[in-house]
Motif scaffolding. Structure first.
Motif: not given
Length: 206
Positions: A179-193
């Motif tokens: 999973k990955s998501e990008t915030t309005s400030s450009g931060v990328i949240s990632t989930l790796y297994r």
């Protein structure tokens, strides 16, 4: 069996030192303490979403001693944020040579061969284990291939120097992006297994 989740805020060049404030960890003359602060927006909560664990997803903390001391000096007196009561309540496993000095409620010292102790914890019953900060401990866990899942928030800046997520001694291995998501400030949240060994081949063949 318990899963071990390595979570951190990192810069584009992999630095994870002192994300929370100027005085958090000035080791080595690090001058950018609090570098994540300008990026927190309504759609980027540092403790929830892809990165965080919530009360609906139980966890225990696994911390190095320096991070533990930072947390123990802050969260017990900051109960206005939901993470304060939550961190107080969970068990906190701490890599330390001085377990008798752990004063924060529900703290358990891990001494001696810490990777071996963590491996034992993983084999037991209980909620997942979640790291926060703790670069020295993380390097040992990565070297012994003990981390099952990575939850990284990658911030759009380069810090040049400081304590890094990977130190070059990590055991090679593959991961799958869940999973990955990008915030309005450009931060990328990632989930790796974790996904087995490193696979190689020749680009353009097969």
């Amino acid at each position: 069996m318990r899963k071990l989740i390595g979570a951190a805020f990192v810069s584009l060049d992999g630095v994870m030192q002192a994300p929370g404030g100027p005085g958090e960890d000035p080791d080595g003359g690090f001058a950018f303490g609090g570098w994540t602060a300008p990026f927190w927006t309504e759609d980027a909560d540092p403790f929830m979403g892809v990165f965080g664990k919530t009360e609906t997803e139980p966890f225990d903390l696994l911390l190095g001693r320096k991070t533990y001391d930072i947390f123990a000096g802050y969260w017990p007196v900051h109960q206005e944020h939901p993470i304060g009561p939550l961190f107080n309540r969970v068990t906190k496993y701490v890599a330390t040579s001085s377990p008798d000095t752990l004063e924060w409620v529900n703290s358990v010292g891990l001494t001696g061969d810490v990777p071996a102790r963590v491996a034992e914890l993983k084999q037991g019953d209980g909620p997942d284990l979640l790291t926060q900060g703790s670069s020295v401990l993380l390097h040992a866990l990565l070297a012994h291939d003990l981390i099952d899942e990575l939850r990284l928030m990658v911030f759009p800046l380069v810090l040049g120097g400081g304590k890094r997520w990977f130190d070059g001694l990590s055991k090679p291995g593959g991961f799958v992006l869940e999973k990955s998501e990008t915030t309005s400030s450009g931060v990328i949240s990632t989930l790796y297994r974790r996904a087995g060994e490193v696979k190689t081949g020749t680009v353009g063949e097969g």
